[in-house]
Motif scaffolding. Structure first.
Motif, PDB file in Angstrom:
ATOM      1  N   ARG A 218     -19.433 -54.784  -0.622  1.00  0.00           N
ATOM      2  CA  ARG A 218     -19.037 -55.673  -1.557  1.00  0.00           C
ATOM      3  C   ARG A 218     -18.914 -56.991  -1.301  1.00  0.00           C
ATOM      4  O   ARG A 218     -19.312 -58.024  -1.592  1.00  0.00           O
ATOM      5  CB  ARG A 218     -17.798 -55.141  -2.418  1.00  0.00           C
ATOM      6  N   ASP A 220     -20.556 -58.122   1.494  1.00  0.00           N
ATOM      7  CA  ASP A 220     -21.914 -58.708   1.551  1.00  0.00           C
ATOM      8  C   ASP A 220     -22.543 -59.350   0.383  1.00  0.00           C
ATOM      9  O   ASP A 220     -22.983 -60.253   0.306  1.00  0.00           O
ATOM     10  CB  ASP A 220     -22.491 -57.810   2.475  1.00  0.00           C
ATOM     11  N   ASN A 221     -22.224 -58.636  -0.722  1.00  0.00           N
ATOM     12  CA  ASN A 221     -22.677 -59.127  -1.875  1.00  0.00           C
ATOM     13  C   ASN A 221     -22.414 -60.534  -2.337  1.00  0.00           C
ATOM     14  O   ASN A 221     -22.882 -61.484  -3.068  1.00  0.00           O
ATOM     15  CB  ASN A 221     -22.659 -58.157  -3.121  1.00  0.00           C
ATOM     16  N   GLN A 225     -23.934 -64.550  -2.767  1.00  0.00           N
ATOM     17  CA  GLN A 225     -23.754 -64.936  -4.168  1.00  0.00           C
ATOM     18  C   GLN A 225     -23.096 -66.593  -3.883  1.00  0.00           C
ATOM     19  O   GLN A 225     -22.827 -67.267  -4.753  1.00  0.00           O
ATOM     20  CB  GLN A 225     -23.206 -64.436  -5.270  1.00  0.00           C
TER      21      GLN A 225
END
Length: 402
Positions: A218, A220-221, A225
């Motif tokens: 999460r 890394d996500n 963004q």
């Protein structure tokens, strides 16, 4: 009558004395002949019977002496010849013995060299034999000892991973493998070790589960963004999402009149209210009014910003602000993997503050990122990890037994 000795007739051979029938003997030795000559002549001249045997004895003695002298001479000559042959043969034997001695010395030297080489090879063979014996002893160790050594190494590694990274699944797998290895030997001596392993396994299973990998994904996500998030300092900030249009349901067909005219009149009233041309006109008016309102809103923009300095960021400052936010999230990820609760919380709070201060929180992407961060921040990392000391001590105590 008296028999008088008479002079023997020389012509009569029978009348010749014993010593006179061998003239060759008289001439064989000149010395004997010369010595016996006067006696013979005297005896012959005298002619007495007593002198004749004496003469014969002397002659015989001379002959014996001559024979003895001749025999001694021959023996001495033969002895000299034999001695010469023996000496010559001895010289030959001495020469052969010297050559043989030299050959023996050379052979002895070669043998010494070969013996030295054999001794060196024997020493090397002994060292190799000792090495092979040591290797055989190492390989012939008890299989249980090798199994215990492997189990100890696995448990030690799992304990380190558990304390440093909180790898509970890995520690459980290590404990299960160790118990499976001990169960194969099926020995009662391993009951204590298996009991300690079962106790540590129950401790790990009782811990609350923390999905460190999911939380790291999460984060890394979120970091991926960050570059797409709109900022307050952008020239064209993202407008809030438009409200969704309500889709009207198609008008229902008039109901068939049944059992009286009153039901037919009631069904005709909604049919008149939901005529299609009226709904179409209403949709056109709504779309035209919304487009007009959007254009009017773009002409005049009113925004309320709590931090005016967020609007004054230059492009380079905005770039470094995004990079700093990424670093904060990366530090939070590292603190998550190292189970550092304090650093994890502080980095996530700093990231949330940066999002609220410098980014447009009305945008959908920003709201999604903030929701992900709140989910990550809601995880509890303050879990005290147990150790595998019981299992390790049981294995080490068993190995320390004589």
């Amino acid at each position: 009558m008296n028999d008088l000795p008479t002079k023997p007739d020389p012509a009569d051979p029978a009348a010749q004395p014993d010593g006179a029938d061998k003239p060759a003997l008289l001439t064989a030795s000149p010395a004997a002949g010369s010595a016996a000559g006067p006696a013979f002549s005297a005896a012959a001249g005298a002619g007495t019977p007593l002198q004749r045997p004496l003469t014969i004895a002397v002659i015989v003695l001379g002959i014996l002496l001559a024979a003895q002298t001749w025999s001694s001479h021959n023996q001495m000559r033969n002895l000299r010849e034999e001695m010469a042959r023996r000496l010559q043969k001895g010289d030959t034997v001495n020469t052969e013995t010297g050559a043989l001695a030299r050959s023996v010395q050379e052979t002895a030297k070669e043998l010494q060299i070969k013996v030295g080489l054999l001794e060196s090879r024997q020493t090397e063979a002994q060292s190799q034999q000792l090495a092979l014996e040591q290797l055989y002893q190492d390989l012939s160790k008890n299989r249980d000892e090798w199994a215990l050594a492997e189990i100890e190494q696995v448990l030690s590694t799992a304990s380190q991973q558990l304390q440093l990274a909180g790898n509970v699944p890995g520690a459980l797998i290590a404990l299960q493998n160790a118990d499976r290895s001990l169960s194969r030997s099926d020995k009662p001596q391993f009951i204590t070790i298996r009991r300690a392993i079962a106790k540590d396994t129950e401790k790990l299973k009782a811990l609350p589960s923390v999905d460190s990998v999911g939380l790291a994904l999460r984060l890394d996500n979120v970091m991926a963004q960050v570059d797409t998030l709109p900022m307050l300092a952008d020239e064209k900030p993202t407008l809030p999402a438009a409200p969704e249009r309500k889709v009207r349901a198609p008008a229902a067909k008039p109901a068939v009149a049944a059992k009286g005219g009153k039901a037919a009149r009631d069904a005709s009233v909604p049919a008149e209210e939901g005529s299609p041309w009226l709904h179409q006109a209403q949709d056109v008016w709504n779309s035209w009014s919304s487009e007009m309102w959007t254009d009017v809103r773009q002409l005049i923009r009113v925004r309320t910003v709590d931090t005016p300095d967020a609007l004054m960021l230059s492009p380079s400052q905005a770039y470094f602000l995004r990079e700093n936010l990424k670093l904060r999230l990366l530090n939070a990820r590292m603190a998550l993997l190292s189970r550092n609760e304090t650093a994890f919380r502080s980095d996530l709070i700093a990231a949330q503050e940066a999002l609220n201060k410098y980014f447009d929180t009305r945008a959908k992407t920003t709201q999604t990122v903030q929701a992900l961060l709140r989910q990550v921040q809601g995880s509890n990392l303050a879990i005290e990890m147990p150790t595998l000391a019981d299992s390790l001590n049981a294995v080490r105590n068993y190995k320390a037994k004589p």
